[in-house]
Design a protein around this motif. Structure first.
Motif, mmCIF file in Angstrom:
data_model
loop_
_atom_site.group_PDB
_atom_site.id
_atom_site.type_symbol
_atom_site.label_atom_id
_atom_site.label_comp_id
_atom_site.label_asym_id
_atom_site.label_seq_id
_atom_site.Cartn_x
_atom_site.Cartn_y
_atom_site.Cartn_z
ATOM 1 N N PHE A 93 0.835 -1.208 0.000
ATOM 2 C CA PHE A 93 0.000 0.000 0.000
ATOM 3 C C PHE A 93 0.865 1.252 0.000
ATOM 4 C CE2 PHE A 93 -2.761 2.882 2.737
ATOM 5 C CZ PHE A 93 -3.464 3.382 1.646
ATOM 6 N N VAL A 94 1.875 1.235 0.860
ATOM 7 C CA VAL A 94 2.718 2.427 0.963
ATOM 8 C C VAL A 94 3.523 2.624 -0.319
ATOM 9 C CG1 VAL A 94 4.622 3.466 2.223
ATOM 10 C CG2 VAL A 94 2.808 2.326 3.451
ATOM 11 N N GLU A 95 3.998 1.525 -0.874
ATOM 12 C CA GLU A 95 4.752 1.666 -2.121
ATOM 13 C C GLU A 95 3.849 2.181 -3.235
ATOM 14 O OE1 GLU A 95 7.118 -1.717 -3.222
ATOM 15 O OE2 GLU A 95 7.928 -1.874 -1.195
ATOM 16 N N THR A 96 2.601 1.713 -3.207
ATOM 17 C CA THR A 96 1.659 2.199 -4.212
ATOM 18 C C THR A 96 1.439 3.700 -4.050
ATOM 19 O OG1 THR A 96 0.540 0.092 -3.992
ATOM 20 C CG2 THR A 96 -0.591 1.783 -5.244
ATOM 21 N N VAL A 116 -6.076 9.150 -1.491
ATOM 22 C CA VAL A 116 -5.555 8.012 -0.732
ATOM 23 C C VAL A 116 -6.657 6.966 -0.545
ATOM 24 C CG1 VAL A 116 -4.431 7.291 1.383
ATOM 25 C CG2 VAL A 116 -3.974 9.538 0.460
ATOM 26 N N HIS A 117 -7.858 7.461 -0.302
ATOM 27 C CA HIS A 117 -8.987 6.542 -0.173
ATOM 28 C C HIS A 117 -9.181 5.755 -1.460
ATOM 29 C CE1 HIS A 117 -11.071 6.620 3.597
ATOM 30 N NE2 HIS A 117 -10.933 7.935 3.703
ATOM 31 N N TYR A 118 -9.114 6.459 -2.590
ATOM 32 C CA TYR A 118 -9.348 5.775 -3.855
ATOM 33 C C TYR A 118 -8.284 4.705 -4.092
ATOM 34 C CZ TYR A 118 -12.490 9.705 -4.602
ATOM 35 O OH TYR A 118 -13.478 10.634 -4.448
ATOM 36 N N ILE A 119 -7.076 5.006 -3.686
ATOM 37 C CA ILE A 119 -6.022 4.002 -3.856
ATOM 38 C C ILE A 119 -6.282 2.816 -2.927
ATOM 39 C CG2 ILE A 119 -3.557 3.546 -3.557
ATOM 40 C CD1 ILE A 119 -3.165 6.572 -4.314
ATOM 41 N N LEU A 120 -6.640 3.140 -1.696
ATOM 42 C CA LEU A 120 -6.908 2.077 -0.729
ATOM 43 C C LEU A 120 -8.052 1.181 -1.212
ATOM 44 C CD1 LEU A 120 -6.316 0.836 2.013
ATOM 45 C CD2 LEU A 120 -7.953 2.405 3.019
ATOM 46 N N GLN A 121 -9.029 1.803 -1.861
ATOM 47 C CA GLN A 121 -10.171 1.026 -2.344
ATOM 48 C C GLN A 121 -9.765 -0.017 -3.368
ATOM 49 O OE1 GLN A 121 -13.018 3.864 -3.731
ATOM 50 N NE2 GLN A 121 -13.819 4.285 -1.696
ATOM 51 N N GLU A 122 -8.644 0.211 -4.021
ATOM 52 C CA GLU A 122 -8.193 -0.785 -4.988
ATOM 53 C C GLU A 122 -7.387 -1.893 -4.312
ATOM 54 O OE1 GLU A 122 -9.289 -0.839 -7.999
ATOM 55 O OE2 GLU A 122 -10.354 1.048 -7.685
ATOM 56 N N VAL A 123 -7.046 -1.672 -3.064
ATOM 57 C CA VAL A 123 -6.252 -2.669 -2.348
ATOM 58 C C VAL A 123 -7.139 -3.522 -1.436
ATOM 59 C CG1 VAL A 123 -4.270 -3.022 -0.843
ATOM 60 C CG2 VAL A 123 -4.321 -1.060 -2.363
ATOM 61 N N VAL A 124 -7.985 -2.838 -0.699
ATOM 62 C CA VAL A 124 -8.841 -3.534 0.254
ATOM 63 C C VAL A 124 -10.284 -3.138 -0.027
ATOM 64 C CG1 VAL A 124 -9.410 -3.837 2.675
ATOM 65 C CG2 VAL A 124 -7.061 -3.498 2.002
ATOM 66 N N GLU A 131 -6.573 -6.727 -3.991
ATOM 67 C CA GLU A 131 -5.498 -6.860 -4.975
ATOM 68 C C GLU A 131 -4.172 -6.626 -4.264
ATOM 69 O OE1 GLU A 131 -5.721 -7.595 -8.583
ATOM 70 O OE2 GLU A 131 -3.730 -8.001 -7.776
ATOM 71 N N THR A 132 -3.192 -7.430 -4.612
ATOM 72 C CA THR A 132 -1.893 -7.260 -3.964
ATOM 73 C C THR A 132 -0.805 -6.966 -4.972
ATOM 74 O OG1 THR A 132 -1.655 -9.635 -4.084
ATOM 75 C CG2 THR A 132 -2.412 -8.733 -2.012
ATOM 76 N N ASN A 133 -1.179 -6.981 -6.238
ATOM 77 C CA ASN A 133 -0.198 -6.701 -7.265
ATOM 78 C C ASN A 133 -0.132 -5.193 -7.493
ATOM 79 O OD1 ASN A 133 1.158 -6.271 -9.610
ATOM 80 N ND2 ASN A 133 0.203 -7.973 -10.711
ATOM 81 N N MET A 134 1.026 -4.628 -7.168
ATOM 82 C CA MET A 134 1.132 -3.178 -7.185
ATOM 83 C C MET A 134 0.885 -2.598 -8.569
ATOM 84 S SD MET A 134 3.997 -0.758 -5.553
ATOM 85 C CE MET A 134 5.217 -1.941 -5.908
ATOM 86 N N ASN A 135 1.405 -3.242 -9.594
ATOM 87 C CA ASN A 135 1.226 -2.694 -10.940
ATOM 88 C C ASN A 135 -0.239 -2.632 -11.314
ATOM 89 O OD1 ASN A 135 3.974 -2.463 -11.208
ATOM 90 N ND2 ASN A 135 4.174 -4.580 -11.952
ATOM 91 N N GLU A 136 -0.953 -3.685 -10.946
ATOM 92 C CA GLU A 136 -2.382 -3.721 -11.243
ATOM 93 C C GLU A 136 -3.104 -2.577 -10.510
ATOM 94 O OE1 GLU A 136 -4.189 -5.593 -13.152
ATOM 95 O OE2 GLU A 136 -6.215 -5.167 -12.402
ATOM 96 N N ILE A 137 -2.748 -2.395 -9.256
ATOM 97 C CA ILE A 137 -3.395 -1.335 -8.473
ATOM 98 C C ILE A 137 -3.126 0.014 -9.110
ATOM 99 C CG2 ILE A 137 -3.497 -0.209 -6.222
ATOM 100 C CD1 ILE A 137 -2.417 -2.860 -5.033
ATOM 101 N N VAL A 141 -5.835 2.661 -10.705
ATOM 102 C CA VAL A 141 -5.965 4.008 -10.155
ATOM 103 C C VAL A 141 -5.750 5.035 -11.255
ATOM 104 C CG1 VAL A 141 -4.880 5.685 -8.622
ATOM 105 C CG2 VAL A 141 -5.319 3.381 -7.809
ATOM 106 N N GLU A 142 -4.774 4.771 -12.101
ATOM 107 C CA GLU A 142 -4.471 5.752 -13.142
ATOM 108 C C GLU A 142 -5.587 5.862 -14.166
ATOM 109 O OE1 GLU A 142 -0.583 4.766 -14.489
ATOM 110 O OE2 GLU A 142 0.363 5.924 -12.884
ATOM 111 N N VAL A 143 -6.154 4.712 -14.521
ATOM 112 C CA VAL A 143 -7.271 4.774 -15.478
ATOM 113 C C VAL A 143 -8.382 5.652 -14.913
ATOM 114 C CG1 VAL A 143 -9.045 3.465 -16.659
ATOM 115 C CG2 VAL A 143 -6.764 2.505 -16.425
#
Lengths: 192, 1237
Positions: A93-96, A116-124, A131-137, A141-143
């Motif tokens: 999460f932090v690296e993302t 930050v919330h939006y990023i977290l939503q892609e993780v948990v 999702e645990t794959n950083m590239n996917e996250i 998020v970028e899309v």
């Protein structure tokens, strides 16, 4: 299941809170305070697991946290989660965050809590690891950020204008905009 | 208007955005609250505006304020408004705010159902994603029920991004709406093998969560998980699966045996610590489950312990912590292997990290033995002195008590030592656990009779010195100890050295500062002491001493009589009066001591805490039944109850008791004796446990060893436990020396070598004889106590509702609800009650029906079966152990029929029963498998699955398409969730036609739309359940060429009646972009929504698909024209109808009739019905022989009823509908269908 994710700084100021179970606002603040109290008195070289937060959960629950510079990232999880797994997840999460914000620092979290919330939503999601794959996250998020940009964003254009405008003379600006806006808007409104 | 917009956008420029708000808060550090309240006022103003951008901005700021602890629920409605914005940016803000502050009792949540449903079906996957994420945080039982079906559909979405979210959220849906679990489970299971690792991991995640709570229902998935475990490389998935296995193994030891090997391999091979750790954990779980059966896994235990030791010794505190955690699990079953690492664990007690110390403490609990108990406790006592923080010290205190009292004081060899430890613990200031210490003191003093004299002496000292503690007694819990002290001194006062002194101590004025319940005990026990004192004094010739004692009581007691505490007051005044009376008698020189002590005669016995609960309800006694009939208004009210009561009592309780037993009692008594004989703590001399308690003289028969002379009985001041440690050592050494003398010389040498390092020396338990032969009285339990242990389960656990058998085939009544059905449901409710019963009774029938078919099939399939059996046998060897875990799966015909894709989905099927019929008939493979399962061994589904894939390989080309269709069908399936399985109709199907039924031919509703050399389009039209004027056209595009097809645009020329729904802002002639591209050979499905006004006539719409064909060299623009045919049938929706409601409908007379005759229909009747159901969206209401009534409903609520009769090759259909034009068209279409075949 993850029951809550708390991010607060070295002084206990919340930077992001995400509860996956309902608590009233007062209770949430109390939990943050208690968690901060528990976590902050621990040295950096002790283990990252903590039992005994009395407000959340009870005996099945554990606090798993990491301390980065000025911020604590605390996950409250039950026994179905792997302890080391969650530690890795915090790291992911932090690296993302680091990737998305380019050298993330506390200020990024302060001013962009929503992002930050939006990023977290892609993780948990809903307390479960999504999702645990950083590239996917990062990709997802970028899309979504691009979509937001293409829609003009909430604040993208106006905000920039605003910061420029704010220091200026008030009477002038509305007039300018007035003219411009009417010119643009009128044609499309005429059918009515 | 224009001006308003302009004004809005100007205002907008001066609104604070989130960043401004944060900046502002940071700049107003001193008056933050005031600043925020002005901000909230601004936000309220912003929320009043029409501009959605302004609102979204305001909601975004509210989300931030919510984090700071401000209640923002007042803005809930505005949040819903922002959620329903069509722009992704705003929608996302809205959903974020909702997920942060909505909860079950937020009332506006009701308003969101349709919005969420719309977002879920949005063509934009991120709209869907945002809605799913938000919903996962605030789903309520209502939302779960209403949206379960939509979410389930999303589980098969084309985008893995949506699939994984939909899969995850299903867990929340299950929690809120447990009924959805069974219908959704097959698809969830399917997702375990999803090609996308994210989706797979999500499915594993959900099933693990489910299985953790109710593992037994998921045993049948074990083989599948086993396959995943051996094939997956994703550590996250592996960890979850391995954790799941940890939960499953206790239920199925054979699974454990299978697991050991792959897990040990993983332990050896993996480099990920997290995975290694979970493997070790699960191996431990396996070993625990095996511990009874197989003792030969010492290698695995060794491996685990060894790996854990490495973890514990690691410098990483996290690993150390986890190592200890896992170690404590091994400890429970294999204490020996852990005990050898005692040094390491004791070392951890000194760790600077509290978490680690606590874990080490946990471990100590299991590591103590008779030999090392004193030593370990001594070490802990040192820590108690050092520990400054009260929580850790309290934890230590409870641990010490836990360790000592575990398994009925098994490891305590010297109770004097234990008592003195307890007394030492009372010196802790500010502990919360005074109560715990007190109850230990009481427990030991009551149950260990030999120790009473010592305990009483200690307690007397404690009471004497109580004033030292009283200063802070009120505040700290330690004053509870004086409760125990007073009671022990009073109850066992005969052991007191100087009762008079203790009596005085108990009546000190300071006592009045103690809490009420303690004072009450003081008063009561002072009376007991008084009795004892009198007794001893009356022997003397001088009676003044006795009178002085009475005087003392009379002087001191009034203090308590004035107490504010009722209990104290009451006891004190009773006793005061008693003493006054005694005093009078004493003055007359009457001997009273005997009588006074008779007041307190008899011994109190310990009763087990659960004893009351365990008293079995006598046979025939119904506790809820009236003992007396509730009183009537009759005149004899006053007398009657009495009479009845006495009568009843004799009738009920007394004779019952005798009746029940004699034999039974004798048997039980025998059993109990047996058990007592085996229990070392039982007093075997006495005839029955009951008697021991009743006759105190029994005490004298207990063999009590003379107390060692070296132990001082009277300890001056407070005792020191340390000296016992020394004494104990001396004693043991002495014993050892004595033994040594007896030993032979050779051995003697060895022994002495060991003696020097006896601390860690492997001295066997037997060597240590306890200092006191102690009898520990077990707690009393009622006779015939029930040995149930299930009283610890929490009835409020939400997961209890998810304890659902997943292997039973789905009953139709279980289908997920679709909203439009609810109105119907209400009308039909009378029939509903029967549902559950019919389902239950159907099951055996189904089996028998299946058997019959099996027999028939067997001949036909003999040869095929042979070859398959051979294959199976090969597999058997590998997977023997998994087999019967899977029996359930074989009996899941519904699921299987779905697996075989081209099978006609039978909306006709009035129940799972018929679905099973079809499945069985359609899939000879499944048939053979279940046949084999019945006569010999159960089969594994892997076979079935393999066969399935094989069978679908035939249609390899269509595979993709089939998948899509499958989705469709499943969706449709849910439309019949409330189908009433009519008993009569059911019977007739059962008895009449089942046996002659042949497999149905495959059916598909997709018809060709257009085709050229590049692309093929097939389509299907379905009514939209939510909207009476909408239909959804699903088009499957299949790329037939070798080039890449992209930029596909779908356009239709609208008619007045039917229009293609286009996104806002696009013109009426714009085409819709198909949201995907097609690589060569791939097909995909897109859905288009049309609005229709009138549905009574069929319609044709012309359209064009334009697309770009791109290969390496060139790209060309191509187009393909098509005609969309909206039949009347496509406006019908399969709706179940109960026969009674159906009859009413026909009777109502609102319907107009029409009829149709079909000649030369050459197919079995059930095929005919299936076709009508499948192609024309009807459902069977009732069927008797070759006559059936059917029902359907249009999206605009027209009822369509059919009566289908068949005789020979002629089929006559009588139809009724409230819209004659529509009916005519539908009949024409039915005719069309049958003329085609």
């Amino acid at each position: 299941m993850i029951k809550a994710i708390l991010i607060f700084n070295n002084h206990g100021k919340p930077r992001l809170i995400r509860f996956y179970q309902y608590f009233t606002e007062d209770m949430q603040q109390q939990i943050i305070r208690e968690t901060f109290h528990l976590v902050s008195k621990r040295d950096d070289n002790v283990c990252n697991f903590l039992e005994g937060g009395s407000l959340i959960g009870g005996s099945d629950y554990k606090l798993i946290y990491r301390h980065y510079a000025t911020l604590y990232f605390v996950f409250c999880v039950d026994s179905s989660e792997s302890e080391l797994g969650i530690l890795d997840l915090i790291q992911v999460f932090v690296e993302t965050l680091d990737k998305c914000f380019e050298n993330v620092c506390e200020l990024d979290l302060i001013f962009h809590m929503d992002k930050v919330h939006y990023i977290l939503q892609e993780v948990v999601m809903g307390g479960m690891v999504l999702e645990t794959n950083m590239n996917e996250i990062v990709a997802q998020v970028e899309v979504q950020n691009r979509m937001e940009k293409s829609e003009g964003g909430l604040s993208a254009a106006p905000a920039r204008a605003v910061s420029a405008v704010k220091n200026m003379n008030l009477p002038e600006i509305p007039r300018n905009i007035n003219i411009g806006d009417i010119n643009i808007k009128v044609p499309s409104l005429s059918p009515f | 208007m224009a001006l308003k917009i302009v004004k809005g956008s100007i205002d907008r420029m001066f609104d604070k955005n989130l960043q401004d708000l944060v900046r502002g808060i940071r700049n107003h550090k001193e008056d933050e609250a005031k600043y925020i309240s002005t901000c909230i006022d601004e936000i309220k103003q912003e929320l009043k505006q029409d501009n959605i951008a302004v609102k979204a901005n305001a909601v975004c700021k509210l989300t931030y304020l919510q984090m700071l602890g401000y209640d923002v629920s007042w803005a809930a409605f505005n949040i819903v408004e922002v959620m329903s914005s069509s722009k992704f940016t705003y929608k996302r803000i809205g959903y974020l705010a909702a997920s942060q502050c909505f909860h079950e009792s937020t009332d506006v949540i009701m308003l969101t159902t349709n919005q969420i449903r719309k977002d879920l079906s949005s063509p934009n996957q991120y709209d869907t994603g945002v809605a799913l994420t938000g919903l996962s945080c605030f789903v309520t039982p209502d939302l779960a029920r209403d949206l379960a079906n939509d979410i389930m559909t999303l589980m098969s979405h084309t985008k893995p991004y949506i699939r994984k979210k939909a899969v995850l959220i299903m867990y929340k849906v299950f929690l809120k709406y447990p009924e959805s679990l069974r219908p959704a489970f097959p698809r969830l299971k399917e997702k375990l093998e999803d090609p996308d690792p994210g989706v797979q991991s999500a499915a594993v995640n959900v099933i693990c969560e489910l299985a953790r709570r109710n593992p037994k229902n998921y045993l049948s998935l074990a083989p599948l998980f086993f396959k995943l475990m051996t094939s997956s490389t994703n550590n996250w998935v592996l960890i979850k699966i391995i954790k799941l296995f940890g939960a499953l193994t206790p239920l199925e030891p054979r699974l454990g045996k299978k697991l050991i090997e792959p897990l040990t391999n993983l332990i050896h091979s993996t480099s990920a610590m997290s995975l290694l750790y979970e493997c070790v954990n699960t191996v431990i779980a396996v070993l625990i489950s095996l511990s009874s059966g197989m003792p030969n896994h010492s290698a695995s235990i060794q491996l685990c312990v060894q790996k854990l030791r490495i973890l514990i010794e690691d410098s990483d505190q996290n690993l150390k912590y986890l190592g200890l955690l896992a170690m404590s699990k091994i400890l429970k079953t294999h204490p020996k292997s852990v005990q050898s690492h005692k040094d390491l664990i004791l070392q951890c007690l000194d760790d600077k990290d509290e978490s680690i110390r606590l874990r080490a403490l946990d471990l100590l609990y299991g590591m103590v033995s008779k030999k090392n108990l004193m030593e370990i406790v001594k070490k802990l006592m040192l820590h108690v002195d050092k520990a400054e923080g009260t929580t850790y010290r309290d934890e230590l205190l409870t641990k010490i008590i836990d360790i000592c009292s575990q398994s009925n004081y098994q490891y305590i060899t010297n109770f004097e030592w234990y008592i003195s430890i307890l007394v030492e613990l009372t010196r802790l200031e500010g502990t919360r656990h005074g109560h715990l210490i007190a109850s230990q003191m009481l427990d030991v003093a009551i149950r260990v009779k030999a120790i009473r004299a010592f305990a009483v002496a200690q307690m007397a000292t404690l009471l004497d010195n109580a004033h030292l503690l009283t200063g802070n007694m009120q505040r700290n819990g330690i004053c509870e100890v004086s409760y125990a002290a007073a009671w022990i001194c009073g109850e066992f006062s005969e052991h007191l050295e100087n009762p008079m002194q203790t009596l005085e101590a108990m009546l000190r004025p300071k006592v009045a500062t103690l809490p009420g319940h303690i004072q009450a005990v003081y008063v009561q026990n002072a009376a007991k002491l008084f009795a004892t004192v009198l007794k001893s004094q009356e022997g003397n010739t001088d009676s003044t001493a006795a009178q002085e004692t009475s005087q003392l009581m009379i002087e001191r007691l009034p203090l308590f009589v004035q107490s504010a505490n009722l209990e104290v007051q009451e006891r004190a005044s009773c006793i005061l009066q008693l003493v006054k009376y005694i005093q009078k008698l004493q003055q007359k020189d009457v001997e009273v001591a005997e009588e006074v002590s008779a007041l307190f005669a008899g011994e109190l016995n310990p009763v087990a805490p659960k004893a009351q609960k365990k008293v079995p309800v006598p046979e025939g006694l119904d506790l809820d039944a009236w003992i007396n009939e509730p009183p009537s208004e009759s005149e004899s009210e006053d007398e009657q109850p009495k009479a009845i009561f006495t009568k009843e009592e004799t009738k009920h309780s007394r004779p019952r008791h005798i009746e029940v037993d004699e034999k039974e009692l004798a048997r039980r008594r025998e059993a109990r004796k047996q058990e007592q004989a085996n229990n070392p703590f039982y007093i075997k001399a006495s005839p029955s446990s009951q008697k021991v308690y009743q006759d105190t003289p029994g005490v004298e028969h207990i063999p009590v060893v003379q107390i060692d002379l070296s132990v001082p009985l009277k300890v001056p001041g407070l005792p020191m436990s340390d000296q016992y440690v020394k004494l104990e050592e001396e004693r043991r050494q002495k014993e050892r020396a004595e033994k040594k003398k007896k030993e032979k010389k050779k051995r003697k040498e060895k022994r002495s070598g060991r003696g020097k390092k006896h601390d860690s020396g492997p001295e066997s338990e037997e060597d240590i004889t306890p200092a006191h032969m102690v009898d520990i009285v077990t707690e009393e339990m009622p006779e015939n106590a029930l040995p149930s242990d299930d009283d610890d389960k929490d009835p409020n656990d939400p997961h209890k509702a998810l304890d659902i058998d997943l292997d039973k085939p789905l009953a139709d009544s279980e289908k997920l609800p679709v909203r439009s059905h609810r109105a119907v449901e209400a009308a039909k409710s009378p029939g509903e009650d029967g549902d559950a019963e019919t389902v239950a009774t159907q099951q055996p029938k189904k089996k028998s029906g299946k058997d019959k078919r099996d027999d028939k099939k067997k001949d036909k399939d003999k040869e095929r079966k042979k070859s398959k059996d051979e294959k199976k046998k090969k597999k058997h060897k590998h997977e023997e152990k998994e087999e019967d875990l899977l029996r359930g799966e074989v009996h899941e015909p519904v699921v299987q029929s779905e697996g075989i894709s081209q099978v006609a989905e039978l909306p006709t099927s009035t129940s799972a029963e018929e679905a099973a019929t079809v499945a069985a008939a359609e899939a000879p493979v499944a048939e053979v498998v279940s046949g084999a399962a019945q006569d010999s061994e159960p089969d594994e589904p892997k076979d079935t699955e393999m066969e399935e894939t094989k069978s679908s390989k035939h249609k390899k080309k269509k595979q993709k398409k089939e998948k899509e269709e499958k989705e469709k069908k499943k969706k449709k399936r849910h439309h019949h969730h409330h189908r009433h399985s009519d008993g009569g109709g059911e019977e007739s199907v059962q008895n009449g036609t089942v046996e002659e039924e042949e497999p149905l031919p495959s059916m598909s509703n997709y018809c060709l739309l257009a085709e050229n050399s590049y692309i093929k389009m097939v389509y299907d039209i379905q009514g939209n359940l939510q909207d009476g004027s909408q239909v959804v056209v699903s088009v499957i595009f299949e790329n037939k060429c070798d080039s890449f097809l992209k930029s596909m645009e779908f356009n239709v020329l609208d008619s007045l009646n039917s229009k293609l729904q286009r996104p806002e802002g696009s013109g009426p002639h714009d085409g819709l972009t198909v949201p995907f591209q097609l690589p060569p050979g791939v097909s995909n499905e897109a859905r288009f929504v049309f609005t229709v006004q009138s549905i009574v006539m069929p319609q044709k719409l012309k359209g064009t698909l334009t697309f770009i064909v791109k290969n390496e060299e060139s790209s060309t623009h191509e187009k393909l024209d098509f005609k969309l045919h909206f039949t009347c049938t496509s406006y019908l929706i399969t709706t179940p109808c109960y026969s009674d409601a159906y009859a009413k409908l026909l009777e109502s007379g609102d319907l107009k009739g029409s009829s149709l005759k079909l000649e030369g229909v050459n197919m079995p009747f059930h095929h005919l019905l299936a076709r009508i159901c499948f192609h024309h969206h009807f459902s069977v209401v009732e069927r008797i022989d070759s006559c059936s009534s059917m029902y359907s409903r249009s999206i605009q609520g027209h009822h369509v009823c059919l009566l289908v009769k068949s005789s020979g090759q002629t089929v006559s259909i009588d139809a009724k509908c409230d819209e004659p034009t529509m009916l005519g068209n539908v009949l024409d279409e039915i005719k069309q269908t049958f003329s085609q075949c």
